[in-house]
Design an enzyme around this catalytic site. Structure first.
Site, PDB file in Angstrom:
ATOM      1  N   ASP A  47       0.754  -1.081  -0.020  1.00  0.00           N
ATOM      2  CA  ASP A  47       0.050   0.014   0.083  1.00  0.00           C
ATOM      3  C   ASP A  47       0.912   1.210   0.082  1.00  0.00           C
ATOM      4  O   ASP A  47       1.646   1.456   0.936  1.00  0.00           O
ATOM      5  CB  ASP A  47      -0.868  -0.117   1.262  1.00  0.00           C
ATOM      6  N   ASP A  48       0.570   2.106  -1.012  1.00  0.00           N
ATOM      7  CA  ASP A  48       1.448   3.296  -1.103  1.00  0.00           C
ATOM      8  C   ASP A  48       2.790   3.148  -1.027  1.00  0.00           C
ATOM      9  O   ASP A  48       3.495   4.140  -0.418  1.00  0.00           O
ATOM     10  CB  ASP A  48       0.818   4.230   0.203  1.00  0.00           C
ATOM     11  N   CYS A 108      -6.056   4.089  -4.057  1.00  0.00           N
ATOM     12  CA  CYS A 108      -6.435   2.741  -3.679  1.00  0.00           C
ATOM     13  C   CYS A 108      -7.544   1.855  -4.410  1.00  0.00           C
ATOM     14  O   CYS A 108      -7.147   0.999  -4.939  1.00  0.00           O
ATOM     15  CB  CYS A 108      -6.609   2.648  -2.025  1.00  0.00           C
ATOM     16  N   HIS A 160     -10.323  -2.822   0.560  1.00  0.00           N
ATOM     17  CA  HIS A 160     -11.008  -1.310  -0.065  1.00  0.00           C
ATOM     18  C   HIS A 160     -11.728  -1.538  -1.363  1.00  0.00           C
ATOM     19  O   HIS A 160     -11.461  -0.401  -2.194  1.00  0.00           O
ATOM     20  CB  HIS A 160      -9.547  -0.372  -0.179  1.00  0.00           C
ATOM     21  N   ASP A 208      -0.116  -0.263  -5.124  1.00  0.00           N
ATOM     22  CA  ASP A 208      -1.175   0.039  -5.656  1.00  0.00           C
ATOM     23  C   ASP A 208      -1.117   1.665  -6.113  1.00  0.00           C
ATOM     24  O   ASP A 208      -1.892   1.895  -7.175  1.00  0.00           O
ATOM     25  CB  ASP A 208      -2.493  -0.129  -4.704  1.00  0.00           C
ATOM     26  N   ASN A 209      -0.434   2.247  -5.764  1.00  0.00           N
ATOM     27  CA  ASN A 209       0.052   3.782  -6.307  1.00  0.00           C
ATOM     28  C   ASN A 209       1.257   4.170  -5.575  1.00  0.00           C
ATOM     29  O   ASN A 209       1.996   3.420  -4.902  1.00  0.00           O
ATOM     30  CB  ASN A 209      -1.160   4.649  -5.986  1.00  0.00           C
TER      31      ASN A 209
END
Length: 467
Positions: free
Chosen positions: A29-30, A82, A152, A296-297
């Site tokens: 994540d991130d 997300c 999410h 994811d990003n």
């Protein structure tokens, strides 16, 4: 004779199952492209990013994964936040097709400047039930499916992972800031993103609320290693970490460990988790499992200004730093090295189904492509174009990955590229149908997760000791 036929059929079914690859997806994540540190030596100066922010973050387990695997220089997320990114990876389709992350020009109601971005902690909608997830497709082909971590894609029961093809799930319904916790205490909750304490679910049952973020990664590691030690083949493990999203929590063994502060501590705890999973996986047959590691990003700039270097921008932005992520493949059918092929989270769904011998749906547009020829070194080309937004500024990303100097719009280079991009854009837009905006359905307090509504002094505190 009947017994012999039954034995023969069973043997054939076993052989077919044994020939199917296992899959492990490590989805962080991130995470920005520069938050992991790998050895640049084998790549002859062709690699940028991946420095662990100039040596302040140590990721030896991810570095080993890269050394033994294929590193992507141009791996892209399908979105810069997300929920849309995750919807795309689960379906192989741009999120706009499922109504998750609809640009404001297509949405009847626009809640953000660029699009309706992510599901809240009391979201009405979720990933539509008529979308086929990777887990649903693989489960139908005989796979044992397990998810750990952040989902999410809707927190209502019908949208949760165990209703979308996963046999088991332990994790958070959304980001680790989508609820109050000891790491993010709120005297007055921020509705609708933090309406209740952050919940940890096992299937559809709440097991901690608030969750103890200081021990969460250890719980994921224990569950992952137990699964890998016992799962029959073929299997599919989707490990979707709660790190590196703020708040930058970490277990006691990692607090203060990194020279990059709390965000570095979180990265190093992720690296430990990767090591635990890979150590257990290596006890099985390496040749049978394909592992894909990505994010994811990009990193959120307010959380880590240097996490996406040398790229420009970060999470929530349409610069390269928002979309271009670390990407590593390892294991079955992977030739170690470096590739400049343009690859994407969209391709994960397609690649897994193709390698598992599962037919892709024919009643909908699939945007992802099969990575197999890139993974085994037969090709260094995949996507020719990858659509985000059409911007009048244009950059030569091979020479200028930091997007510092726009190509002169009067030049022949600009005009030739613009013509190609415009043709692709028009063709892409022609394939889009207007679908219900799932995030635009809004929020309803009735759908917030609350395991102990009468608890005191904080509502919904099933595990008050975790405060």
């Amino acid at each position: 004779r009947l017994a012999l036929l039954s034995f023969t059929a069973a043997a054939a079914a076993f052989a077919e199952a044994r020939n199917k690859p296992n899959f492990v997806i490590l989805f962080i994540d991130d995470m920005g492209i520069d938050q992991v540190a790998i050895d640049h030596g084998p790549y002859g100066g062709e690699l940028y990013g991946y420095t662990g922010e100039n040596g302040t973050i140590s990721t030896p387990n991810i570095a080993r994964l890269a050394k033994e695997g294929l590193v992507f220089q141009t791996w892209y997320s399908s979105f810069h936040v997300c929920s849309p990114s995750r919807a795309s990876m689960m379906t192989g389709r741009h999120a706009v097709r499922s109504g998750v992350g609809v640009p404001c020009g297509f949405a009847p109601h626009c809640h953000f400047s660029g699009s309706n971005w992510v599901f809240t902690a009391e979201a009405v909608g979720g990933l539509p039930l008529n979308e086929t997830t990777t887990a649903e497709a693989l489960k139908g082909a005989g796979y044992t499916t397990m998810m750990l971590g952040k989902w999410h894609l809707g927190q209502r029961e019908q949208f949760l992972p165990t209703q979308r093809g996963f046999d088991h799930w332990l994790g958070l319904p959304a980001s680790q800031d989508n609820g109050a916790s000891a790491w993010l205490p709120f005297d007055s909750y921020w509705d609708p993103y933090q309406p209740t304490p952050l919940a940890l679910l096992n299937g559809t049952a709440v097991v901690e609320q608030p969750v103890d973020l200081g021990t969460l990664t250890q719980k994921y590691a224990q569950a992952a290693t137990r699964f890998l030690a016992a799962a029959p083949e073929p299997f599919y493990l989707y490990m979707s970490t709660s790190h590196i999203h703020n708040p930058n929590s970490a277990g006691a063994a990692f607090c203060g460990k990194s020279r990059q502060g709390p965000v570095g501590d979180a990265v190093e705890e992720v690296d430990w988790l990767v090591g635990e999973i890979m150590d257990e996986l290596r006890k099985r047959s390496d040749d049978d499992t394909l592992v894909i590691f990505t994010s994811d990003n990009g990193a959120l700039l307010s959380n880590d200004k240097q996490g996406n270097m040398p790229l420009r921008g970060g999470k929530t932005q349409v610069w390269e730093g928002g979309y271009r992520e670390p990407g590593i493949a390892w294991g079955r059918g992977v030739k170690p090295g470096l590739t400049q092929a343009i690859a994407s989270t969209l391709d994960v769904h397609v690649t897994l189904l193709k390698q598992a011998g599962v037919a892709l749906p024919t009643d909908r547009m699939i945007d992802g492509l099969d990575l197999t020829d890139v993974l085994d070194g037969k090709s260094d080309r995949l996507h020719e174009c990858y659509p985000f937004w059409l911007d009048p500024d244009m950059f030569n990303l091979r020479e200028d990955p930091g997007e510092t100097t726009p190509v002169d719009p009067r030049s022949a280079t600009y005009q030739k590229a613009l013509e190609a991009i415009s043709r692709y854009r028009d063709a892409h837009l022609a394939t889009l149908d207007i679908v219900p905006d799932q995030i635009g359905l809004g929020s309803d307090p009735r759908y917030a997760i609350c395991a102990a509504p009468k608890s005191f002094p904080r509502k919904c505190s099933l595990t008050p000791e975790n405060w």
